[in-house]
Scaffold this motif. Structure first.
Motif, PDB file in Angstrom:
ATOM      1  N   MET A   1       0.836  -1.195   0.000  1.00  0.00           N
ATOM      2  CA  MET A   1       0.000   0.000   0.000  1.00  0.00           C
ATOM      3  C   MET A   1       0.880   1.256   0.000  1.00  0.00           C
ATOM      4  O   MET A   1       0.700   2.164  -0.815  1.00  0.00           O
ATOM      5  N   PHE A   2       1.862   1.299   0.900  1.00  0.00           N
ATOM      6  CA  PHE A   2       2.742   2.461   0.964  1.00  0.00           C
ATOM      7  C   PHE A   2       3.646   2.550  -0.272  1.00  0.00           C
ATOM      8  O   PHE A   2       3.932   3.655  -0.744  1.00  0.00           O
ATOM      9  N   ALA A   3       4.070   1.418  -0.803  1.00  0.00           N
ATOM     10  CA  ALA A   3       4.879   1.434  -2.024  1.00  0.00           C
ATOM     11  C   ALA A   3       4.093   2.057  -3.174  1.00  0.00           C
ATOM     12  O   ALA A   3       4.624   2.889  -3.926  1.00  0.00           O
ATOM     13  N   GLY A   4       2.837   1.666  -3.313  1.00  0.00           N
ATOM     14  CA  GLY A   4       1.989   2.256  -4.345  1.00  0.00           C
ATOM     15  C   GLY A   4       1.785   3.740  -4.130  1.00  0.00           C
ATOM     16  O   GLY A   4       1.845   4.537  -5.078  1.00  0.00           O
ATOM     17  N   MET A   5       1.552   4.130  -2.872  1.00  0.00           N
ATOM     18  CA  MET A   5       1.329   5.531  -2.553  1.00  0.00           C
ATOM     19  C   MET A   5       2.562   6.370  -2.914  1.00  0.00           C
ATOM     20  O   MET A   5       2.446   7.408  -3.567  1.00  0.00           O
ATOM     21  N   PHE A   6       3.734   5.907  -2.511  1.00  0.00           N
ATOM     22  CA  PHE A   6       4.948   6.679  -2.770  1.00  0.00           C
ATOM     23  C   PHE A   6       5.359   6.635  -4.240  1.00  0.00           C
ATOM     24  O   PHE A   6       5.663   7.668  -4.835  1.00  0.00           O
ATOM     25  N   ALA A   7       5.362   5.453  -4.842  1.00  0.00           N
ATOM     26  CA  ALA A   7       5.821   5.326  -6.232  1.00  0.00           C
ATOM     27  C   ALA A   7       4.910   6.089  -7.191  1.00  0.00           C
ATOM     28  O   ALA A   7       5.387   6.876  -8.025  1.00  0.00           O
ATOM     29  N   LEU A   8       3.613   5.855  -7.094  1.00  0.00           N
ATOM     30  CA  LEU A   8       2.695   6.544  -8.006  1.00  0.00           C
ATOM     31  C   LEU A   8       2.618   8.029  -7.685  1.00  0.00           C
ATOM     32  O   LEU A   8       2.477   8.857  -8.594  1.00  0.00           O
ATOM     33  N   GLY A   9       2.720   8.387  -6.413  1.00  0.00           N
ATOM     34  CA  GLY A   9       2.727   9.797  -6.029  1.00  0.00           C
ATOM     35  C   GLY A   9       3.925  10.523  -6.608  1.00  0.00           C
ATOM     36  O   GLY A   9       3.801  11.643  -7.128  1.00  0.00           O
ATOM     37  N   MET A  10       5.093   9.891  -6.529  1.00  0.00           N
ATOM     38  CA  MET A  10       6.296  10.506  -7.108  1.00  0.00           C
ATOM     39  C   MET A  10       6.174  10.623  -8.625  1.00  0.00           C
ATOM     40  O   MET A  10       6.566  11.639  -9.208  1.00  0.00           O
ATOM     41  N   LEU A  11       5.609   9.598  -9.255  1.00  0.00           N
ATOM     42  CA  LEU A  11       5.415   9.642 -10.704  1.00  0.00           C
ATOM     43  C   LEU A  11       4.455  10.776 -11.074  1.00  0.00           C
ATOM     44  O   LEU A  11       4.715  11.534 -12.014  1.00  0.00           O
ATOM     45  N   GLN A  12       3.370  10.899 -10.349  1.00  0.00           N
ATOM     46  CA  GLN A  12       2.401  11.968 -10.633  1.00  0.00           C
ATOM     47  C   GLN A  12       3.036  13.343 -10.449  1.00  0.00           C
ATOM     48  O   GLN A  12       2.807  14.250 -11.253  1.00  0.00           O
ATOM     49  N   ASP A  13       3.834  13.495  -9.400  1.00  0.00           N
ATOM     50  CA  ASP A  13       4.530  14.772  -9.186  1.00  0.00           C
ATOM     51  C   ASP A  13       5.519  15.048 -10.311  1.00  0.00           C
ATOM     52  O   ASP A  13       5.630  16.181 -10.787  1.00  0.00           O
ATOM     53  N   ALA A  14       6.221  14.004 -10.761  1.00  0.00           N
ATOM     54  CA  ALA A  14       7.237  14.167 -11.805  1.00  0.00           C
ATOM     55  C   ALA A  14       6.644  14.613 -13.132  1.00  0.00           C
ATOM     56  O   ALA A  14       7.277  15.371 -13.873  1.00  0.00           O
ATOM     57  N   VAL A  15       5.433  14.171 -13.422  1.00  0.00           N
ATOM     58  CA  VAL A  15       4.812  14.552 -14.694  1.00  0.00           C
ATOM     59  C   VAL A  15       3.838  15.727 -14.533  1.00  0.00           C
ATOM     60  O   VAL A  15       3.104  16.058 -15.459  1.00  0.00           O
ATOM     61  N   GLY A  16       3.846  16.342 -13.350  1.00  0.00           N
ATOM     62  CA  GLY A  16       3.020  17.526 -13.128  1.00  0.00           C
ATOM     63  C   GLY A  16       1.573  17.252 -12.797  1.00  0.00           C
ATOM     64  O   GLY A  16       0.726  18.131 -12.933  1.00  0.00           O
ATOM     65  N   LEU A  17       1.256  16.048 -12.355  1.00  0.00           N
ATOM     66  CA  LEU A  17      -0.127  15.709 -12.009  1.00  0.00           C
ATOM     67  C   LEU A  17      -0.355  15.642 -10.503  1.00  0.00           C
ATOM     68  O   LEU A  17      -1.385  15.142 -10.052  1.00  0.00           O
ATOM     69  N   GLY A  18       0.589  16.110  -9.727  1.00  0.00           N
ATOM     70  CA  GLY A  18       0.443  16.091  -8.270  1.00  0.00           C
ATOM     71  C   GLY A  18      -0.688  17.009  -7.830  1.00  0.00           C
ATOM     72  O   GLY A  18      -1.018  17.998  -8.497  1.00  0.00           O
ATOM     73  N   VAL A  19      -1.302  16.679  -6.709  1.00  0.00           N
ATOM     74  CA  VAL A  19      -2.435  17.434  -6.188  1.00  0.00           C
ATOM     75  C   VAL A  19      -2.039  18.016  -4.835  1.00  0.00           C
ATOM     76  O   VAL A  19      -1.443  17.320  -4.009  1.00  0.00           O
ATOM     77  N   SER A  20      -2.392  19.260  -4.586  1.00  0.00           N
ATOM     78  CA  SER A  20      -2.068  19.921  -3.325  1.00  0.00           C
ATOM     79  C   SER A  20      -2.992  19.439  -2.209  1.00  0.00           C
ATOM     80  O   SER A  20      -4.217  19.527  -2.331  1.00  0.00           O
ATOM     81  N   HIS A  21      -2.388  18.958  -1.131  1.00  0.00           N
ATOM     82  CA  HIS A  21      -3.179  18.521   0.030  1.00  0.00           C
ATOM     83  C   HIS A  21      -3.855  19.706   0.703  1.00  0.00           C
ATOM     84  O   HIS A  21      -4.928  19.560   1.275  1.00  0.00           O
ATOM     85  N   ASP A  22      -3.231  20.864   0.628  1.00  0.00           N
ATOM     86  CA  ASP A  22      -3.799  22.045   1.286  1.00  0.00           C
ATOM     87  C   ASP A  22      -4.928  22.673   0.479  1.00  0.00           C
ATOM     88  O   ASP A  22      -5.946  23.072   1.036  1.00  0.00           O
ATOM     89  N   ARG A  23      -4.763  22.765  -0.834  1.00  0.00           N
ATOM     90  CA  ARG A  23      -5.770  23.417  -1.676  1.00  0.00           C
ATOM     91  C   ARG A  23      -6.913  22.490  -2.081  1.00  0.00           C
ATOM     92  O   ARG A  23      -8.042  22.947  -2.260  1.00  0.00           O
ATOM     93  N   GLN A  24      -6.610  21.209  -2.264  1.00  0.00           N
ATOM     94  CA  GLN A  24      -7.628  20.249  -2.717  1.00  0.00           C
ATOM     95  C   GLN A  24      -7.556  18.973  -1.879  1.00  0.00           C
ATOM     96  O   GLN A  24      -7.220  17.901  -2.400  1.00  0.00           O
ATOM     97  N   PRO A  25      -7.882  19.040  -0.602  1.00  0.00           N
ATOM     98  CA  PRO A  25      -7.701  17.863   0.255  1.00  0.00           C
ATOM     99  C   PRO A  25      -8.558  16.660  -0.157  1.00  0.00           C
ATOM    100  O   PRO A  25      -8.115  15.521  -0.046  1.00  0.00           O
ATOM    101  N   GLU A  26      -9.755  16.916  -0.666  1.00  0.00           N
ATOM    102  CA  GLU A  26     -10.612  15.793  -1.068  1.00  0.00           C
ATOM    103  C   GLU A  26      -9.984  15.037  -2.240  1.00  0.00           C
ATOM    104  O   GLU A  26      -9.863  13.810  -2.200  1.00  0.00           O
ATOM    105  N   LEU A  27      -9.598  15.781  -3.271  1.00  0.00           N
ATOM    106  CA  LEU A  27      -8.997  15.149  -4.443  1.00  0.00           C
ATOM    107  C   LEU A  27      -7.666  14.499  -4.084  1.00  0.00           C
ATOM    108  O   LEU A  27      -7.369  13.389  -4.531  1.00  0.00           O
TER     109      LEU A  27
END
Length: 135
Positions: free
Chosen positions: A26-52
């Motif tokens: 679970m944590f591997a998926g969270m970190f790996a896919l999260g880093m990939l999303q951030d790298a390609v500019g698809l990261g989501v702000s926890h502060d501005r869009q907590p639901e998403l």
């Protein structure tokens, strides 16, 4: 000759090991896919869009866990059930966020803490599946 007590201990040992494996996946998926999303500019702000941000994180955790469960030979029903557990904590938490009772940090903290006992409940519900007896 194996005693019932030894077999029961092994069964719970397999159950506990599987629980830990699923948390790692679970944590591997969270970190790996999260880093990939951030790298390609698809990261989501926890502060501005907590639901998403929470929904994306739950999806990422679900992917990691589902991949590991399928590798381990689990059927789709328990795999999807465990993935649903990643999303379940927000059902009561989103309205609390919208009402200002909790903030984005509280949403993330409470939902992540709630996942662990919810995972255990789902696993105990299918004890044979997760103790290594059914797959």
């Amino acid at each position: 000759m194996t005693t019932t007590r030894t077999r029961t201990g092994r069964r719970w040992g397999k159950f506990a090991l599987h629980y830990v494996e699923m948390i790692v996946a679970m944590f591997a998926g969270m970190f790996a896919l999260g880093m990939l999303q951030d790298a390609v500019g698809l990261g989501v702000s926890h502060d501005r869009q907590p639901e998403l941000a929470y929904l994306v994180m739950a999806f990422n955790m679900s992917v990691g866990m589902a991949v590991w469960m399928r590798i381990r030979g689990h059927r789709w029903a328990p795999t999807l059930e465990m993935c649903a557990v990643m999303f379940a904590p927000v059902v009561p938490l989103f309205p609390l966020l919208w009402l200002g009772v909790i903030d984005a940090g509280g949403l993330m903290m409470v939902s992540h803490v709630a996942m662990f006992p919810l995972m255990l409940v789902a696993m105990v519900r299918r004890l044979d599946e997760y103790a290594g007896c059914a797959h």
